[in-house]
Design an enzyme around this catalytic site. Structure first.
Site, mmCIF file in Angstrom:
data_model
loop_
_atom_site.group_PDB
_atom_site.id
_atom_site.type_symbol
_atom_site.label_atom_id
_atom_site.label_comp_id
_atom_site.label_asym_id
_atom_site.label_seq_id
_atom_site.Cartn_x
_atom_site.Cartn_y
_atom_site.Cartn_z
ATOM 1 N N VAL A 103 -33.554 45.953 7.665
ATOM 2 C CA VAL A 103 -33.061 47.283 7.637
ATOM 3 C C VAL A 103 -32.627 48.169 6.604
ATOM 4 C CG1 VAL A 103 -32.159 46.346 9.800
ATOM 5 C CG2 VAL A 103 -30.710 46.364 7.838
ATOM 6 N N ASP A 104 -33.181 47.667 5.356
ATOM 7 C CA ASP A 104 -32.769 48.161 3.952
ATOM 8 C C ASP A 104 -33.333 49.231 3.571
ATOM 9 O OD1 ASP A 104 -34.431 45.253 2.602
ATOM 10 O OD2 ASP A 104 -35.002 47.011 3.120
ATOM 11 N N HIS B 58 -35.424 45.957 13.832
ATOM 12 C CA HIS B 58 -33.999 45.698 13.764
ATOM 13 C C HIS B 58 -33.246 46.765 13.446
ATOM 14 C CE1 HIS B 58 -34.815 41.189 13.547
ATOM 15 N NE2 HIS B 58 -35.111 41.526 14.823
ATOM 16 N N THR C 107 -39.869 35.600 5.806
ATOM 17 C CA THR C 107 -39.051 35.345 6.922
ATOM 18 C C THR C 107 -39.110 34.111 7.279
ATOM 19 O OG1 THR C 107 -38.849 35.905 9.157
ATOM 20 C CG2 THR C 107 -41.082 35.950 8.624
ATOM 21 N N ASN D 67 -44.163 32.712 1.319
ATOM 22 C CA ASN D 67 -42.775 32.394 1.327
ATOM 23 C C ASN D 67 -42.425 30.859 0.539
ATOM 24 O OD1 ASN D 67 -40.222 31.368 2.126
ATOM 25 N ND2 ASN D 67 -40.403 32.076 4.109
HETATM 26 N N1 APR Z 1 -40.520 35.985 -1.358
HETATM 27 C C1 APR Z 1 -41.015 35.484 -0.239
HETATM 28 N N2 APR Z 1 -39.963 34.947 0.598
HETATM 29 C C2 APR Z 1 -38.900 34.863 0.210
HETATM 30 C C3 APR Z 1 -38.346 35.042 -1.070
HETATM 31 C C4 APR Z 1 -39.165 35.743 -1.826
HETATM 32 N N3 APR Z 1 -38.962 36.198 -3.065
HETATM 33 N N4 APR Z 1 -36.998 34.694 -1.226
HETATM 34 C C5 APR Z 1 -36.574 33.949 -0.280
HETATM 35 N N5 APR Z 1 -37.626 34.024 0.787
HETATM 36 C C6 APR Z 1 -37.742 33.592 2.074
HETATM 37 C C7 APR Z 1 -36.832 32.394 2.362
HETATM 38 O O1 APR Z 1 -37.525 31.116 2.087
HETATM 39 C C8 APR Z 1 -36.553 32.609 3.898
HETATM 40 O O2 APR Z 1 -37.593 31.817 4.671
HETATM 41 O O3 APR Z 1 -37.278 34.765 2.814
HETATM 42 C C9 APR Z 1 -36.863 34.303 4.188
HETATM 43 C C10 APR Z 1 -35.624 34.843 4.530
HETATM 44 O O4 APR Z 1 -35.297 33.990 5.754
HETATM 45 P P1 APR Z 1 -33.874 34.632 6.404
HETATM 46 O O5 APR Z 1 -32.662 34.863 5.373
HETATM 47 O O6 APR Z 1 -33.915 34.129 7.770
HETATM 48 O O7 APR Z 1 -34.031 36.191 6.893
HETATM 49 P P2 APR Z 1 -35.135 36.733 7.974
HETATM 50 O O8 APR Z 1 -36.155 35.711 8.430
HETATM 51 O O9 APR Z 1 -35.624 38.036 7.717
HETATM 52 O O10 APR Z 1 -33.998 37.138 9.261
HETATM 53 C C11 APR Z 1 -34.486 37.570 10.252
HETATM 54 O O11 APR Z 1 -32.197 37.570 11.218
HETATM 55 O O12 APR Z 1 -30.003 37.983 10.485
HETATM 56 C C12 APR Z 1 -31.177 38.386 11.386
HETATM 57 O O13 APR Z 1 -31.555 40.416 12.168
HETATM 58 C C13 APR Z 1 -31.585 39.765 10.991
HETATM 59 O O14 APR Z 1 -33.636 40.704 10.392
HETATM 60 C C14 APR Z 1 -32.582 39.515 10.271
HETATM 61 C C15 APR Z 1 -33.442 38.417 11.092
#
Ligand code: APR
Length: 241
Positions: free
Chosen positions: A99-100, A115, A184, A209
């Protein structure tokens, strides 16, 4: 690597599904990595209709703090590469959980913000929306039309996705040659179901990831590396064709 290069060169329809990890290198904390808490609250406890009903000022303050953080951040290499993808693939769709607003600032146009968007608020009564160009500290935010309190235009835990938007995303993924799953964890299931729609229909899938997401086992090729490092290399392959 040969297969990856061949798939990239031949692909006509490509879906990218991005998560918080792609913005990590822009300095925005992800949800489930260590820095995911604020004032001892987690996203799960603040990003809900119940939390807003109980304490609208706290939830609005949390979103305004995040809006400030996003506004101060800049898109990184990964965002810019994904914006460039639109020039290399005739049919392209970015489906982001973020959402950034950083994908937009990097130039992405063919995009669905699943989202919502941190800069947008909507009236709790008349549904009127307002898109802030820069951070605000107004709290509570009142609707200009009906004076009711406004809430973040964000999909909160326990709320339903827009079915029209979801239908578009599923249909696009299903006819994609390649599905990218970038930054993700897969903890939120719907975006992963969209990815699996394409994968089960035969799409070649690429995960970027440092950790393994929940659908890692279904992925064709996985780069356990930062997106800001891998994506420029993938762009170089596309440029060399
Ligand atoms: N490059 C790629 N991946 C990365 C990096 C990077 N530099 N740094 C961290 N990650 C990975 C982490 O290993 C993790 O698997 O990004 C992922 C972030 O996961 P989450 O924090 O769970 O975020 P996300 O998957 O986007 O969450 C989904 O959850 O809280 C709700 O609505 C919110 O959109 C969000 C949704």
């Amino acid at each position: 690597m040969e297969e990856l290069i061949s798939k990239l060169k031949k692909a006509k329809t490509v879906t990218v599904i991005s998560g918080a990890g792609i913005s990590a290198e822009s300095g925005i904390p992800t949800f489930r990595d260590a820095g995911g808490y604020w004032k001892n609250h987690s996203a799960e406890t603040l990003a809900t209709p119940q939390a807003f009903a109980k304490n609208p000022k706290l939830v609005t303050e949390w979103y305004e703090m995040r809006m400030q953080k996003c506004f101060e951040s800049s898109p990184n290499e990964g965002h810019f590469v994904i914006a460039e993808f639109e020039k290399f693939f005739p049919n392209f769709l970015l489906i982001t959980q973020n959402v950034d607003g950083l994908h937009t600032r990097a130039g992405s146009k063919k995009m669905i913000e699943l989202h919502g968007n941190i800069y947008r608020f909507r009236c709790t009564k008349c549904k009127q929306k307002i898109q802030f160009e820069k951070p605000t500290t107004e709290n509570p935010i009142k609707c200009k039309s009906c004076k009711s309190i406004m809430r973040p235009d964000i999909l909160w835990f326990g709320e339903n996705y827009d079915l029209l938007v979801l239908g578009e995303a599923y249909m696009f993924a299903k006819r994609s040659d390649i599905i990218f799953v970038i930054g993700t964890s897969g903890m939120v299931t719907v975006p992963m179901q969209i990815a699996m729609e394409g994968i089960n229909a035969g799409a070649y899938s690429i995960e970027i990831n440092p950790e393994k997401s929940t659908i890692h086992k279904s992925i064709s090729v996985s780069f356990q590396e930062k997106s800001g490092i891998v994506l420029p290399k993938i762009l170089n392959i596309l440029k060399s064709k």
